[in-house]
Enzyme design. Structure first.
Site, PDB file in Angstrom:
ATOM      1  N   MET A 192      89.074  10.689  15.861  1.00  0.00           N
ATOM      2  CA  MET A 192      88.330   9.634  15.159  1.00  0.00           C
ATOM      3  C   MET A 192      88.981   9.380  13.807  1.00  0.00           C
ATOM      4  SD  MET A 192      85.530   8.882  17.018  1.00  0.00           S
ATOM      5  CE  MET A 192      84.558   9.645  18.344  1.00  0.00           C
ATOM      6  N   GLY A 208      87.736  16.980  18.422  1.00  0.00           N
ATOM      7  CA  GLY A 208      88.925  17.529  19.061  1.00  0.00           C
ATOM      8  C   GLY A 208      90.064  17.694  18.076  1.00  0.00           C
ATOM      9  N   ALA A 209      90.352  16.619  17.355  1.00  0.00           N
ATOM     10  CA  ALA A 209      91.441  16.663  16.381  1.00  0.00           C
ATOM     11  C   ALA A 209      91.145  17.637  15.255  1.00  0.00           C
ATOM     12  CB  ALA A 209      91.688  15.263  15.813  1.00  0.00           C
ATOM     13  N   ASN A 239      75.434  24.261  16.780  1.00  0.00           N
ATOM     14  CA  ASN A 239      74.767  24.502  15.505  1.00  0.00           C
ATOM     15  C   ASN A 239      73.250  24.521  15.731  1.00  0.00           C
ATOM     16  OD1 ASN A 239      73.869  21.822  15.597  1.00  0.00           O
ATOM     17  ND2 ASN A 239      75.356  21.095  14.094  1.00  0.00           N
ATOM     18  N   THR A 264      75.886  28.465  14.908  1.00  0.00           N
ATOM     19  CA  THR A 264      76.212  28.334  13.490  1.00  0.00           C
ATOM     20  C   THR A 264      74.961  27.896  12.743  1.00  0.00           C
ATOM     21  OG1 THR A 264      77.062  26.083  13.853  1.00  0.00           O
ATOM     22  CG2 THR A 264      78.654  27.886  13.904  1.00  0.00           C
ATOM     23  N   LEU A 265      74.700  28.542  11.604  1.00  0.00           N
ATOM     24  CA  LEU A 265      73.433  28.383  10.886  1.00  0.00           C
ATOM     25  C   LEU A 265      73.627  27.867   9.465  1.00  0.00           C
ATOM     26  CD1 LEU A 265      71.908  31.800  12.020  1.00  0.00           C
ATOM     27  CD2 LEU A 265      71.301  29.546  12.921  1.00  0.00           C
ATOM     28  N   GLY A 282      75.061  31.413   7.779  1.00  0.00           N
ATOM     29  CA  GLY A 282      76.150  32.035   8.516  1.00  0.00           C
ATOM     30  C   GLY A 282      76.101  31.710   9.993  1.00  0.00           C
ATOM     31  N   ASP A 330      83.416  22.120  12.671  1.00  0.00           N
ATOM     32  CA  ASP A 330      84.726  22.080  13.315  1.00  0.00           C
ATOM     33  C   ASP A 330      85.673  23.095  12.693  1.00  0.00           C
ATOM     34  OD1 ASP A 330      83.871  20.026  14.966  1.00  0.00           O
ATOM     35  OD2 ASP A 330      84.591  18.454  13.619  1.00  0.00           O
ATOM     36  N   SER A 373      89.654  19.236   3.730  1.00  0.00           N
ATOM     37  CA  SER A 373      88.955  20.383   3.141  1.00  0.00           C
ATOM     38  C   SER A 373      89.301  21.694   3.849  1.00  0.00           C
ATOM     39  CB  SER A 373      87.437  20.169   3.192  1.00  0.00           C
ATOM     40  OG  SER A 373      86.940  20.297   4.504  1.00  0.00           O
TER      41      SER A 373
END
Length: 307
Positions: free
Chosen positions: A12, A42-43, A186, A222-223, A227, A254, A293
């Site tokens: 995207m 994906g990327a 998540n 994933t929280l 964590g 990701d 990032s």
């Protein structure tokens, strides 16, 4: 050379607006800043694993446009193998308008575009690469039947699989769960899939057990700032996240999944891999942007990278 990780998923182009808060219905709101960047689950996950040093091959589709050409150059910069990256003239490349608030919260709209034109034949054409991989990594931004095809190929050849069920759907076929070694949603995705709550570790554990009962081997939820939680048939293990100054949470999931795949493909056990992935995702939320990032292996401490 064989890829350590094969990623099947979407590319995207991110259109990111930074705003004081989420907009209300019918409202026009002044934003602070606008950025563009490369994304798609994906990327993103492919780039994160590659930034840490994994050999990664991405199977995806782009439009023959400015965004598509830029995406190719961006992926090449990180040494992602593009032998099975395809193009179509039937649609523009996928885009993701994103809103990020002053608190670092985000909302994302995806318009899949060219990703919708990836075909089963193109997935099957990568069978040899999937067979040679240590891990196959999938998400749900492309057609579900294609994701299932990729997982079936991996399973048939003894390749470990990771599925990040995002964006979540409550219509995930029962057959897919049984093809997954590591199922990594998540909190929101877990609640959509199970219709249960994840507002406490105890509740999250209960929802993980619901997912285990559907056939996956291990669940990692994933929280966010709490964590992650690892649950399998034998135990449940909570990995807390370090306290950091959150600037932008876009792509943090990701970042976690790509890092997790890297460490698992390089031989770490689930707890060690997930602990390191939490640390790296905590680094990513302290900077703006998605892939921009994500830290490189040189920007991560030796205690995380050396094992």
């Amino acid at each position: 050379m064989a890829s350590e990780i094969v990623v099947v998923g979407a590319c995207m182009f991110d259109l990111i607006s930074y705003v004081p808060r989420f907009v209300n219905n019918g409202e026009t709101l002044h934003g602070h800043e606008f950025q563009m960047g490369y994304g798609g689950k994906g990327a993103n996950q492919a780039v994160m694993a590659a930034k840490l040093g994994s050999k990664v091959k991405l199977i995806s589709k782009l439009g023959e446009d400015f965004f598509g050409k830029g995406t190719v150059e961006n992926l090449k910069k990180f040494n992602v193998n593009l032998d099975h990256l395809y193009f179509t003239d039937k649609a523009l490349s996928g885009v993701a308008p994103i809103t990020v608030t002053d608190q670092g919260e985000n909302s994302v709209i995806i318009v899949s575009g060219a990703n919708n034109y990836l075909t089963k034949a193109e997935i099957v054409a990568a069978t040899e690469e999937i067979k040679k991989a240590k891990y196959l990594l999938c998400q749900l931004e492309i057609d579900l039947t294609l994701t299932q095809t990729a997982l079936e190929i991996a399973k048939a050849h003894g390749v470990k699989t990771i599925l990040n069920p995002a964006p979540a759907t409550n219509k995930l076929p029962k057959e897919i769960y049984k093809l997954v070694d590591v199922f990594c949603p998540n909190e929101t995705e877990t609640e959509i899939l199970t219709h249960g709550k994840t507002d406490s570790l105890e509740n999250a554990q209960q929802q993980a057990k619901v997912l285990l009962a559907r056939g996956v081997k291990t669940v990692i939820i994933t929280l966010g700032e709490r964590g992650c939680l690892i649950v399998d048939a034998n135990e449940s293990f909570h990995i807390p996240a370090p306290k950091v100054n959150v600037v932008d949470t876009v792509g943090a999931g990701d970042c976690f999944v790509g890092s997790l795949a890297h460490f698992l493909a390089n031989g770490l056990d689930l707890k060690s891999a997930a602990s390191r992935a939490v640390e790296i995702a905590s680094i990513s939320v302290q900077a703006k942007g998605t892939q921009t990032s994500f830290p490189t292996k040189d920007e991560v401490t030796d205690s995380i990278m050396n094992f």
